[in-house]
Design a protein around this motif. Structure first.
Motif, PDB file in Angstrom:
ATOM      1  N   THR A   1       0.820  -1.171   0.170  1.00  0.00           N
ATOM      2  CA  THR A   1       0.052   0.082   0.174  1.00  0.00           C
ATOM      3  C   THR A   1       0.796   1.327  -0.010  1.00  0.00           C
TER       4      THR A   1
ATOM      5  N   TYR B   1       0.515   5.602   0.800  1.00  0.00           N
ATOM      6  CA  TYR B   1      -0.638   6.537   1.361  1.00  0.00           C
ATOM      7  C   TYR B   1      -0.341   8.040   1.393  1.00  0.00           C
TER       8      TYR B   1
ATOM      9  N   THR C   1      -7.359   3.892   5.754  1.00  0.00           N
ATOM     10  CA  THR C   1      -6.950   2.369   5.343  1.00  0.00           C
ATOM     11  C   THR C   1      -7.509   1.823   4.034  1.00  0.00           C
TER      12      THR C   1
ATOM     13  N   SER D   1      -8.078  -1.332   1.745  1.00  0.00           N
ATOM     14  CA  SER D   1      -8.222  -2.569   1.731  1.00  0.00           C
ATOM     15  C   SER D   1      -8.906  -3.064   0.482  1.00  0.00           C
TER      16      SER D   1
END
Length: 121
Positions: free
Chosen positions: A57, A59, A68, A70
């Motif tokens: 991931t 960010y 978050t 997912s």
């Protein structure tokens, strides 16, 4: 054809939470990455969070520790859990997917229609 359907936006007070969803359907062989971007009024679209097929991931610094990303591979759906929302998180949130339609085909980017997130008291 490929379709992206987003949901989950809305109005929330500062400190609140929202969960965005983006379901991808259509002619898909594989998905390389899925992600979320946002665009505030008068500003350029910016990356919020992305996830590649292996699960890594990325960010934006402004959302680390609060958002978050997912993914449910079986459903070809990506989620964005947004906690501790701030007024500066306000904007239109767009889902983007990077996919192949065939095993050895080209990679294509598809965008969702956008969902409005407003953080205000």
């Amino acid at each position: 054809q490929v379709q992206l359907v987003e949901s989950g936006g809305g109005l929330v007070q500062p400190g609140g939470s929202l969960r965005l969803s983006c379901a991808v359907s259509g002619s898909i062989f594989s998905i390389n990455s899925m992600g979320w971007y946002r665009q505030a009024p008068g500003k350029q679209r910016e990356l919020v969070a992305t996830m590649i097929s292996g699960g890594s991931t990325n960010y934006a610094d402004s959302v680390k520790g609060r958002f978050t990303i997912s993914r449910d591979n079986a459903k070809n759906t990506v989620y964005l859990q947004m906690n501790s929302l701030k007024p500066e998180d306000t904007g239109v949130y767009y889902c983007k997917v990077d996919l192949r339609k065939e095993r050895y085909g080209l990679r294509y980017d598809y965008w969702g229609q956008g969902t409005q997130v407003t953080v205000s008291s």
